[in-house]
Design an enzyme around this catalytic site. Structure first.
Site, PDB file in Angstrom:
ATOM      1  N   PRO A  80       0.862  -1.239   0.064  1.00 48.06           N
ATOM      2  CA  PRO A  80      -0.028  -0.050  -0.033  1.00 48.06           C
ATOM      3  C   PRO A  80       0.984   1.144   0.258  1.00 48.06           C
ATOM      4  O   PRO A  80       1.619   1.283   0.854  1.00 48.06           O
ATOM      5  CB  PRO A  80      -0.776  -0.040   1.346  1.00 48.06           C
ATOM      6  CG  PRO A  80      -0.704  -1.464   1.649  1.00 48.06           C
ATOM      7  CD  PRO A  80       0.657  -2.083   0.892  1.00 48.06           C
ATOM      8  N   GLU A  81       0.580   2.203  -0.998  1.00 48.92           N
ATOM      9  CA  GLU A  81       1.230   3.566  -0.985  1.00 48.92           C
ATOM     10  C   GLU A  81       0.135   4.468  -0.782  1.00 48.92           C
ATOM     11  O   GLU A  81      -1.002   4.129  -0.694  1.00 48.92           O
ATOM     12  CB  GLU A  81       1.962   3.609  -2.412  1.00 48.92           C
ATOM     13  CG  GLU A  81       2.945   2.413  -2.466  1.00 48.92           C
ATOM     14  CD  GLU A  81       4.087   2.578  -3.642  1.00 48.92           C
ATOM     15  OE1 GLU A  81       3.991   3.711  -4.079  1.00 48.92           O
ATOM     16  OE2 GLU A  81       4.581   1.561  -4.378  1.00 48.92           O
TER      17      GLU A  81
ATOM     18  N   LYS B 249       1.390   7.435   3.719  1.00 46.02           N
ATOM     19  CA  LYS B 249       0.926   5.978   3.751  1.00 46.02           C
ATOM     20  C   LYS B 249      -0.216   5.845   5.139  1.00 46.02           C
ATOM     21  O   LYS B 249      -0.167   4.908   5.526  1.00 46.02           O
ATOM     22  CB  LYS B 249       1.951   5.079   3.684  1.00 46.02           C
ATOM     23  CG  LYS B 249       2.895   5.233   2.465  1.00 46.02           C
ATOM     24  CD  LYS B 249       3.818   4.113   2.359  1.00 46.02           C
ATOM     25  CE  LYS B 249       4.974   4.556   1.472  1.00 46.02           C
ATOM     26  NZ  LYS B 249       6.077   3.627   1.523  1.00 46.02           N
TER      27      LYS B 249
ATOM     28  N   ARG C 118      15.271  -1.117  -2.767  1.00 48.18           N
ATOM     29  CA  ARG C 118      13.936  -1.462  -3.390  1.00 48.18           C
ATOM     30  C   ARG C 118      14.338  -1.929  -4.735  1.00 48.18           C
ATOM     31  O   ARG C 118      15.395  -1.506  -5.332  1.00 48.18           O
ATOM     32  CB  ARG C 118      12.791  -0.496  -3.226  1.00 48.18           C
ATOM     33  CG  ARG C 118      12.390  -0.082  -2.113  1.00 48.18           C
ATOM     34  CD  ARG C 118      12.005  -1.031  -1.015  1.00 48.18           C
ATOM     35  NE  ARG C 118      10.741  -1.863  -1.755  1.00 48.18           N
ATOM     36  CZ  ARG C 118       9.570  -1.372  -1.604  1.00 48.18           C
ATOM     37  NH1 ARG C 118       9.237  -0.289  -0.925  1.00 48.18           N
ATOM     38  NH2 ARG C 118       8.664  -1.843  -2.125  1.00 48.18           N
TER      39      ARG C 118
END
Ligand SMILES: [Zn+2]
Length: 260
Positions: free
Chosen positions: A2-3, A59, A247
């Site tokens: 989730p962003e 977020k 990432r």
């Protein structure tokens, strides 16, 4: 994961189903997910009160309940589910708010993130850590001030202390659209790069918020990045992948030339 856009979807979801409802009982099925108090202490602070209009910062979902604020972070796999009436909970429902007329479940398979309770702004900041402004509210000049420095652009975009809300997918999508290599040093960005970066950030966020996620359209990087032998939707070049800022970044080596 989730962003900003996904959490905006959860905010709308909570507002639609739970807002105005009275919390009758909190069922904590996984006590580790209540992060800054005990399950019984948490229950005492919210039971009998109603969910008011929720907000979002990056977020984080902030759900006011009486004088308290329930803060939710969704980690990698979190989401919200409303169930009207009674039913068996899902195996990954960690905390369930039993309300008048139904129940709101905080579901989280991998258990990153969690739920905090805060009585004032200082306690909110204790839970969230220092956060930059929400990425969707940031103007062109402010963006350059917030991100200024020598860090790599992708690392800076994902640094929640500078700018709140962007994660791996959103930052890659924005950089691909702005034609900026993810490892480019901020110090190397020119005025026109900053203009494009800001304009594309706003465009990607607007569309993603509408869909409550980064939409996997075939014309978007996000729509093709997980394909086998993934190709750039704009120029057809083979996409590259590497670890950037911890990432797995994805970019087009032709559209996003390296400039360190
Ligand atoms: Zn390309």
């Amino acid at each position: 994961m989730p962003e900003l856009s996904d959490v905006e979807g959860f905010r709308r979801y909570l507002a639609r189903y739970a807002m105005g409802r009275r919390i009758e009982r909190v069922e904590v099925r996984d006590r580790a997910m209540i992060r800054n108090t005990s399950p019984s202490g948490f229950g005492r602070r919210v039971q009998g009160r109603r969910f008011a209009d929720p907000s979002r910062h990056g977020k984080w979902l902030l759900a006011p309940v009486g004088e308290q604020t329930v803060l939710m972070h969704f980690g990698m796999t979190g989401l919200l589910r409303w169930t009207a009436g009674t039913g068996e909970p899902h195996v990954h429902d960690r905390v369930i708010f039993h309300c008048s007329g139904g129940a709101l479940s905080y579901r989280n398979m991998r258990r990153f993130g969690g739920i905090w309770i805060a009585g004032d702004d200082a306690e909110i900041e204790q839970a969230t850590g220092r956060l930059g402004p929400d990425a969707f509210d940031v103007g062109r000049g402010e963006l350059e001030e917030l991100l200024g420095g020598r860090a790599g652009v992708k690392a800076a975009l994902m640094n929640q202390r500078r700018l709140a809300g962007l994660g791996n997918l959103l930052s890659d999508e924005i950089l691909w659209r702005a034609r900026i290599h993810p490892r480019t040093s901020l110090a190397r960005l020119r005025r026109r790069d900053w203009n494009r970066l800001h304009a594309e950030m706003q465009a990607v966020l607007r569309e993603s918020i509408r869909h409550a996620r980064v939409p996997p359209k075939k014309a978007w990087l996000t729509g093709v990045r997980d394909d086998r032998a993934a190709k750039c939707p704009r120029c057809g070049s083979s996409l590259r992948r590497a670890t950037v800022a911890g990432r797995t970044a994805c970019w087009c080596p032709r559209c996003q030339r390296g400039r360190r």
